[in-house]
Every structure is written in C-alpha cells, then in structure tokens.
Scaffold this active site. Structure first.
Site, mmCIF file in Angstrom:
data_model
loop_
_atom_site.group_PDB
_atom_site.id
_atom_site.type_symbol
_atom_site.label_atom_id
_atom_site.label_comp_id
_atom_site.label_asym_id
_atom_site.label_seq_id
_atom_site.Cartn_x
_atom_site.Cartn_y
_atom_site.Cartn_z
ATOM 1 N N ASP A 1 7.448 4.468 -9.864
ATOM 2 C CA ASP A 1 7.085 3.058 -10.025
ATOM 3 C C ASP A 1 6.547 2.862 -11.435
ATOM 4 O O ASP A 1 5.624 3.575 -11.844
ATOM 5 C CB ASP A 1 6.013 2.692 -8.991
ATOM 6 N N GLY B 1 0.796 -1.227 0.000
ATOM 7 C CA GLY B 1 0.000 0.000 0.000
ATOM 8 C C GLY B 1 0.824 1.270 0.000
ATOM 9 O O GLY B 1 0.400 2.300 0.541
#
Length: 334
Positions: free
Chosen positions: A64, A39
């Site tokens: 990312d 998360g």
C-alpha cells in the site's frame, strides 16, 4: 435500553477465527485486503504476530503506498526486510507498488555500461506490453523474497482495485516474458550488429535477457503457488456496512475467477452495546451492523467469519497489536 442479541451468537457453522490459517503449516503466501478504511493493516499485522508465535520466520510486506505498517508497529521500515522490535522471527518491509522496471536498482543488471544500455532497451521492449513495467518491479521483489526462505509471507495490500492487479502480476509477467524471450533468437543478430556499430563487441541478447530468464522460472513457481490453496489464501477484511460488503463480494468473485483460495472474512469495527449504559447511538449502530452481519451469514456460510470490536483507542505498537491479535484466534466476547 432494550436488550439486544449479541453478534457473537451468529455464525455457528465454522470456527469464527483464523485458527484454520494459523494451523495450516503449508501456507506460504497470505494476502489481506478489502475496501479502504476497514482496518486492513491492523488485521495484517495481527495475523503476522499470531503466525510469528508458531512459524520459524514470518515476513509482512506492505504494498500500500500509504505504508501504514510503520505506523502500526511504531517503527520505521524500508524496502529491506527489517526485524520487528520485540520479535526474533518477524520481519517487515515496505515496497512501492508503482515503481516500474526502470526503477530497479543498477545491480539488477550486473556488468559494465553495456548492461545499463541493455536495461534501457529492455525497458523500451517491455513497454510494449501493458502492465508489465509495474509487474516486473513486483517480480523482482518476489524473486528476492523467495530467495530469503521465509516460512510465511503476508501481504498488506492497497484497496481492492490495486490488490486485484497485484494478484494478476504473475500471469501478466509469465505471458509477456514468454513472448519476449521467444523473440530473443530472432533479434539476437540485430543486437550483435548494433553492438558492433557502437564498438561494444560483447553486447548480445543473452546478456541483456539473462535476468529476465532468471526471473521467469520464479514467477512461474509463484504463479502456481498463488493458485494452490495449500500454499496461498486471501483474507478479506470488511466492516458491516453496505459499500464494504458490496466490495467484499466483488473481491471474492474476482478471487474465485482467478483461482485464488479465500475462506476467511474479518468483520472489523463492530459495536457491542453495553447493557449497563444507555447509548442510543450505539444501539442504532449495532442494529445497522447486525443487519449486514445477517447478510454475511447468508452469503458466506462456508467461510470462517471473525468479528473484531470497535475500540476506544488506536492499535499501535507491538504490545497493543499482540493484545488485539488474540481476538483473531479467540472469538471476542464483550
């Protein structure tokens, strides 16, 4: 169902929140990272939202390749800082960390065809230094971000291995560019001769390396800031499981070795069993998590450890992120 001790009773030594980060106005760079699937993006966006409530301008950057901040905010972002809907001072952008020097835009090398040739030659030269290609792409992003003068920049990073590489980029660039620029005077006559042979009288080493020379001071500044706890901190996100805790310990050791400040851990997806309903699975899950929470308490007594609940719904969209982010500054109570 047997009564169980609430997890919120643990960790009394330090404030179990990120208030210390929100209240530290000097912070310029905040990295959020950890093992995949814990998360990180939700936590990154939540931190960004909380900072936007107190800072002049905030930028969140996704490094990312999955680029989940677009999904989290339910808004498409690109490699250009874009205002997040519902905010006047929160921007988001997504960069591809795998792009190399050869993928930099043409306007990075201002000028005629000569500079395109310079780009190709410098790209070949940089190729002799391991890791510099990818690092230079990151350097250009940092140069642009620095020029935009955001109060705080948050990095939503990829899983641990890539994050550690990302943090090493400034030192990689500093060493490699320093070597390249120190060679400039030696190779300058050869570049001029090469240009003359091609009928390009203006080709010289100064023009070819001008952008590198502009980049190096910025990278030196960023490198110094990354190692200054007044300017930079790293927030580790994990879940209360063995592999995640192991990865977090490895990450913290590497950060310490790299002289990068870290004093906040977010433990996400915690189960808080209800006393009103029977749930054997919930209680079993809680007991497993509580074992690892005890270990976190022992290992990181000098950290601010924030506990976040496992929810029955996705945290997607500005409203849900705003609501969820409140748990970062006001400890969650089931």
């Amino acid at each position: 169902m047997a009564e169980v001790r609430p997890a919120a009773d643990d960790f009394e030594s330090l404030e179990p929140s990120i208030k210390n980060i929100v209240e530290q106005d000097s912070l310029k760079w905040i990295f959020v990272g950890g093992k995949g699937g814990v998360g990180k993006t939700t936590c990154s966006c939540s931190i960004a939202v909380q900072l936007a409530l107190t800072r002049r301008s905030v930028l969140i950057i996704s490094t990312d390749p999955a680029h989940n901040i677009s999904d989290a905010f339910d808004q498409k972002f690109s490699k250009v800082p874009t205002l997040v809907k519902g905010f006047q001072n929160l921007y988001a952008m997504e960069i591809d960390p795998n792009l190399g020097f050869s993928n930099l835009p043409e306007d990075y090398f201002e000028g005629p065809d000569m500079m395109s040739m310079g780009k190709a030659m410098i790209s070949e030269l940089l190729g002799a230094f391991p890791g510099i290609d990818e690092a230079m792409s990151f350097a250009e992003v940092m140069r642009l971000v620095n020029s935009m003068d955001f109060s705080t920049v948050i990095f939503d990073t990829a899983p641990t291995g890539h994050t550690l590489r990302l943090l090493s980029f400034p030192s990689v660039i500093e060493k490699s560019l320093g070597k390249i620029l120190s060679l400039k005077n030696s190779i300058s006559p050869f570049i001029s001769q090469f240009g003359s042979l091609l009928g390009m009288q203006d080709l010289n080493a100064d023009q070819m390396t001008s952008k590198l020379e502009e980049t190096l001071p910025v990278i030196k500044q960023v490198s110094a800031q990354f190692k200054n706890p007044d300017h930079t901190t790293f927030v580790c996100v994990c879940i209360a499981e063995f592999l995640s805790l192991y990865e977090t310990e490895r990450l913290i050791q590497e950060l310490t070795k790299s002289e990068i400040d870290t004093h906040n851990i977010i433990v996400n997806q915690l189960v808080f069993p209800s006393k009103r309903e029977e749930c054997n699975l919930c209680e079993a899950r809680y007991r497993i998590q509580h074992k690892y929470l005890d270990q976190i308490q022992d290992l990181y007594e000098d950290f601010h450890v924030t506990r976040l609940p496992l929810l029955t719904h996705e945290v997607r969209g500005v409203d849900k992120i705003l609501n969820f982010s409140s748990n970062l500054v006001t400890p969650y109570k089931p």
